[in-house]
Design a protein around this motif. Structure first.
Motif, PDB file in Angstrom:
ATOM      1  N   MET A   1       0.818  -1.108  -0.071  1.00  0.00           N
ATOM      2  CA  MET A   1      -0.040   0.103  -0.026  1.00  0.00           C
ATOM      3  C   MET A   1       0.875   1.225  -0.058  1.00  0.00           C
ATOM      4  N   SER A   2       0.597   2.162  -0.779  1.00  0.00           N
ATOM      5  CA  SER A   2       1.335   3.511  -0.874  1.00  0.00           C
ATOM      6  C   SER A   2       0.275   4.772  -0.408  1.00  0.00           C
ATOM      7  N   LYS A   3       0.757   5.231   0.583  1.00  0.00           N
ATOM      8  CA  LYS A   3       0.264   6.576   0.839  1.00  0.00           C
ATOM      9  C   LYS A   3       0.244   7.748   0.160  1.00  0.00           C
ATOM     10  N   MET A   4      -1.123   8.036  -0.477  1.00  0.00           N
ATOM     11  CA  MET A   4      -0.804   9.281  -1.316  1.00  0.00           C
ATOM     12  C   MET A   4      -2.043  10.317  -0.699  1.00  0.00           C
ATOM     13  N   LYS A   5      -2.237  11.161  -1.401  1.00  0.00           N
ATOM     14  CA  LYS A   5      -3.482  12.329  -1.554  1.00  0.00           C
ATOM     15  C   LYS A   5      -4.423  11.939  -2.794  1.00  0.00           C
ATOM     16  N   PHE A   6      -5.605  12.173  -2.327  1.00  0.00           N
ATOM     17  CA  PHE A   6      -6.645  11.884  -3.484  1.00  0.00           C
ATOM     18  C   PHE A   6      -6.174  12.611  -4.810  1.00  0.00           C
ATOM     19  N   LYS A   7      -5.727  13.731  -4.536  1.00  0.00           N
ATOM     20  CA  LYS A   7      -5.310  14.594  -5.780  1.00  0.00           C
ATOM     21  C   LYS A   7      -4.296  13.874  -6.523  1.00  0.00           C
ATOM     22  N   ASP A   8      -3.376  12.888  -6.214  1.00  0.00           N
ATOM     23  CA  ASP A   8      -2.386  12.215  -6.640  1.00  0.00           C
ATOM     24  C   ASP A   8      -3.127  11.109  -7.709  1.00  0.00           C
ATOM     25  N   LEU A   9      -4.288  10.803  -7.455  1.00  0.00           N
ATOM     26  CA  LEU A   9      -5.172   9.719  -8.212  1.00  0.00           C
ATOM     27  C   LEU A   9      -5.627  10.418  -9.576  1.00  0.00           C
ATOM     28  N   LEU A  10      -5.592  11.714  -9.706  1.00  0.00           N
ATOM     29  CA  LEU A  10      -6.344  12.705 -10.636  1.00  0.00           C
ATOM     30  C   LEU A  10      -5.189  13.069 -11.675  1.00  0.00           C
ATOM     31  N   ASP A  11      -6.137  13.310 -12.942  1.00  0.00           N
ATOM     32  CA  ASP A  11      -5.314  13.937 -14.176  1.00  0.00           C
ATOM     33  C   ASP A  11      -4.947  15.324 -13.764  1.00  0.00           C
ATOM     34  N   ASN A  12      -3.649  15.586 -13.903  1.00  0.00           N
ATOM     35  CA  ASN A  12      -3.197  16.723 -13.747  1.00  0.00           C
ATOM     36  C   ASN A  12      -3.839  18.178 -13.980  1.00  0.00           C
ATOM     37  N   ASN A  13      -4.176  17.895 -15.443  1.00  0.00           N
ATOM     38  CA  ASN A  13      -5.016  19.353 -15.852  1.00  0.00           C
ATOM     39  C   ASN A  13      -6.426  19.461 -15.359  1.00  0.00           C
ATOM     40  N   SER A  14      -7.147  18.541 -15.297  1.00  0.00           N
ATOM     41  CA  SER A  14      -8.531  18.691 -14.891  1.00  0.00           C
ATOM     42  C   SER A  14      -9.197  17.390 -14.147  1.00  0.00           C
ATOM     43  N   GLY A  15      -8.592  17.109 -12.965  1.00  0.00           N
ATOM     44  CA  GLY A  15      -8.638  15.839 -12.201  1.00  0.00           C
ATOM     45  C   GLY A  15     -10.224  15.896 -11.842  1.00  0.00           C
ATOM     46  N   ILE A  16     -10.670  17.075 -11.183  1.00  0.00           N
ATOM     47  CA  ILE A  16     -11.963  16.896 -10.442  1.00  0.00           C
ATOM     48  C   ILE A  16     -12.492  18.371 -10.555  1.00  0.00           C
ATOM     49  N   THR A  17     -13.800  18.468 -11.039  1.00  0.00           N
ATOM     50  CA  THR A  17     -14.363  19.742 -11.420  1.00  0.00           C
ATOM     51  C   THR A  17     -15.773  19.564 -11.050  1.00  0.00           C
ATOM     52  N   LYS A  18     -16.300  20.555 -10.232  1.00  0.00           N
ATOM     53  CA  LYS A  18     -17.704  20.676  -9.826  1.00  0.00           C
ATOM     54  C   LYS A  18     -18.270  21.468 -10.939  1.00  0.00           C
ATOM     55  N   GLY A  19     -19.577  21.297 -11.418  1.00  0.00           N
ATOM     56  CA  GLY A  19     -20.304  21.887 -12.408  1.00  0.00           C
ATOM     57  C   GLY A  19     -20.571  23.328 -11.877  1.00  0.00           C
ATOM     58  N   PRO A  20     -20.777  24.415 -12.875  1.00  0.00           N
ATOM     59  CA  PRO A  20     -21.103  25.585 -12.645  1.00  0.00           C
ATOM     60  C   PRO A  20     -22.273  25.778 -11.734  1.00  0.00           C
ATOM     61  N   PHE A  21     -22.419  27.106 -11.315  1.00  0.00           N
ATOM     62  CA  PHE A  21     -23.702  27.854 -10.503  1.00  0.00           C
ATOM     63  C   PHE A  21     -24.620  28.058 -11.361  1.00  0.00           C
ATOM     64  N   GLY A  22     -25.587  28.523 -10.627  1.00  0.00           N
ATOM     65  CA  GLY A  22     -26.870  28.964 -11.732  1.00  0.00           C
ATOM     66  C   GLY A  22     -26.467  30.222 -12.503  1.00  0.00           C
ATOM     67  N   GLY A  23     -25.498  30.766 -12.165  1.00  0.00           N
ATOM     68  CA  GLY A  23     -25.045  32.118 -12.969  1.00  0.00           C
ATOM     69  C   GLY A  23     -24.697  31.725 -14.313  1.00  0.00           C
ATOM     70  N   ASP A  24     -24.088  30.369 -14.526  1.00  0.00           N
ATOM     71  CA  ASP A  24     -23.747  30.023 -15.593  1.00  0.00           C
ATOM     72  C   ASP A  24     -24.638  29.047 -16.457  1.00  0.00           C
ATOM     73  N   ILE A  25     -25.181  28.249 -15.474  1.00  0.00           N
ATOM     74  CA  ILE A  25     -26.249  27.465 -16.318  1.00  0.00           C
ATOM     75  C   ILE A  25     -27.613  27.744 -15.609  1.00  0.00           C
ATOM     76  N   LYS A  26     -28.469  28.197 -16.190  1.00  0.00           N
ATOM     77  CA  LYS A  26     -29.821  28.340 -15.482  1.00  0.00           C
ATOM     78  C   LYS A  26     -30.995  28.311 -16.569  1.00  0.00           C
ATOM     79  N   LYS A  27     -32.216  28.145 -16.508  1.00  0.00           N
ATOM     80  CA  LYS A  27     -33.207  27.863 -17.354  1.00  0.00           C
ATOM     81  C   LYS A  27     -33.295  28.956 -18.434  1.00  0.00           C
ATOM     82  N   ALA A  28     -32.884  30.235 -18.176  1.00  0.00           N
ATOM     83  CA  ALA A  28     -32.968  31.070 -19.158  1.00  0.00           C
ATOM     84  C   ALA A  28     -31.998  30.907 -20.369  1.00  0.00           C
ATOM     85  N   TYR A  29     -31.045  30.038 -20.107  1.00  0.00           N
ATOM     86  CA  TYR A  29     -30.208  29.713 -21.115  1.00  0.00           C
ATOM     87  C   TYR A  29     -30.626  28.313 -21.784  1.00  0.00           C
TER      88      TYR A  29
END
Length: 423
Positions: A1-29
């Motif tokens: 077993m190797s001790k790591m951080k969760f970020k070490d499992l992720l792609d360096n460029n865009s490993g984990i991303t949360k979707g945009p909030f209502g200002g970017d995606i809302k029903k008006a669009y």
């Protein structure tokens, strides 16, 4: 077993991303689906495990502004709040689009972590490392991404990861195959019912299809169709007794434990109920014993999927049903399978909905007023002989899947924390 951080499992460029909030995606669009539109992926994709889930689209201009939230083949999506632990891997045939604010998108570093291993690990990891709730089915919100990235993880070498994933996938593949077998058996049972009682091609005394072999048909004014001569038509109230399920106070202590059938057990199944999914509650026996499920009962949902019909074919000791379920008890137990399938034809239809109800709940009165065509006893007996074999096979598959699931869930933490290894 190797001790790591969760970020070490992720792609360096865009490993984990949360979707945009209502200002970017809302029903008006949102725009109608068209040639130059892009899908907005919702949490239903994860819950339903269906890439086609979701009805919202944005135009190319909005899509280009949100390109960093786009969904690619192989991305892992999970919900950012509510019930977590169910993951979805984006397939090759997905529509181009972006995630909304309720989803997280994970991209892995394939040199460090095997994707199949990660899917198993993350479900275990969420419950036992991130949220530390040890088996609670309702999981709190994930911590912010910054905290999640810094969470410690223990990961074996990638070859061991692949062995672990392969072992667990063998079990899951068998479960999936069993589910397909049961779907085929259920389809077979429906085909038999349709052939015998909708087309009236049940075997006659010579074993030939009744209607196509010249069996006499007579017009029935109540049903507005022809039925075999000698068959009766009557209201369901003349054939069954009905009872609504138990309403109870969860905080009130009782003297006996019961398994309880809830609406979610009905909506998560299609015909046979799996008692291993039932909740266990403690109630006063003087109150709850009135609602014990018995051998010949038919269970009908009042809400959720209005009129959904389910059967319980396994051991029924100390099982009760909740207040959102109606117990239909045939006065003649021989008619149980026939009545169950006759009612199953009406699942979700207007025939089993109480008029004017916002929830469109089914009521006893609605069910009692349904007209049922009753075959001769010898036809019912032949039908039971055919259908009981199929239902018995389906029940055996459910029980096998229960054992396989138990084995997988037993092995999962042992494999993940290194207590069980490979030579």
């Amino acid at each position: 077993m190797s001790k790591m951080k969760f970020k070490d499992l992720l792609d360096n460029n865009s490993g984990i991303t949360k979707g945009p909030f209502g200002g970017d995606i809302k029903k008006a669009y949102f725009v109608p689906k068209g040639e130059d539109t892009y899908k907005v992926y919702e949490q239903g994709v994860v819950y339903e495990n269906n890439v086609n889930y979701g009805t919202y689209y944005i135009d190319s201009e909005r899509y280009n502004k949100l390109k960093k939230f786009e969904v690619l083949t192989g991305d892992i999506l999970l919900t950012g709040a509510g019930t977590l632990g169910e993951l979805f891997v984006v397939p090759e045939n997905h529509e181009k689009g972006v995630i909304n604010q309720a989803l997280l998108r994970i991209r892995l570093n394939s040199d460090v972590v095997d994707k199949d291993y990660f899917l198993y690990y993350f479900k275990w990891y969420i419950k036992n490392v991130v949220c530390r709730i040890n088996g609670d089915s309702v999981i709190p919100n994930l911590p912010p991404i910054a905290i999640l990235k810094e969470t410690d993880v223990d990961i074996p070498e990638i070859e061991i990861q692949r062995q672990i994933a392969k072992t667990l996938k063998i079990i899951d593949s068998k479960i999936e195959n069993n589910n397909k077998i049961n779907a085929e058996l259920e389809s077979m049972a429906k085909t038999i019912y349709d052939y015998w009682f909708l087309q009236f091609e049940f075997p006659n005394e010579e074993g030939k299809p009744y209607k196509s072999s010249g069996g006499k048909m007579v017009w029935n004014e109540e049903l507005k169709r022809e039925i075999p001569e000698g068959w009766e038509v009557t209201y369901l109230s003349e054939l069954c007794d009905f009872n609504n399920g138990i309403n109870y106070d969860k905080d009130e202590l009782g003297d006996k434990n019961y398994s309880i059938i809830n609406v979610r057990n009905i909506t998560s199944s299609t015909l046979l109920l799996d008692k291993s999914d039932f909740d266990i509650i403690n109630l006063k026996s003087s109150q709850a014993d009135k609602y014990l499920v018995e051998k010949d009962d038919i269970l009908i949902a009042r809400s959720g999927t209005p009129g959904a019909v389910r059967l319980l074919e396994s051991d029924i000791e100390n099982i009760i049903y909740c207040g959102f379920i109606i117990r239909c008890k045939p006065l003649n137990p021989v008619q149980r399978y026939y009545l169950a399938y006759s009612l199953k034809l009406l699942e979700g239809s207007n025939a089993t909905k109480t008029g004017g109800s916002i929830m469109q709940n089914v009521s006893q009165d609605t069910l009692k007023q349904i007209n049922i065509c009753i075959p001769d006893d010898d036809v019912i007996e032949k039908y039971n002989n055919s259908i009981s074999v199929i239902l018995s096979k389906m029940q055996n598959v459910i029980e096998e899947n229960r054992e396989l699931t138990s084995l997988r869930d037993f092995l999962l933490p042992l494999l993940m924390n290194g207590q069980v290894g490979f030579k």
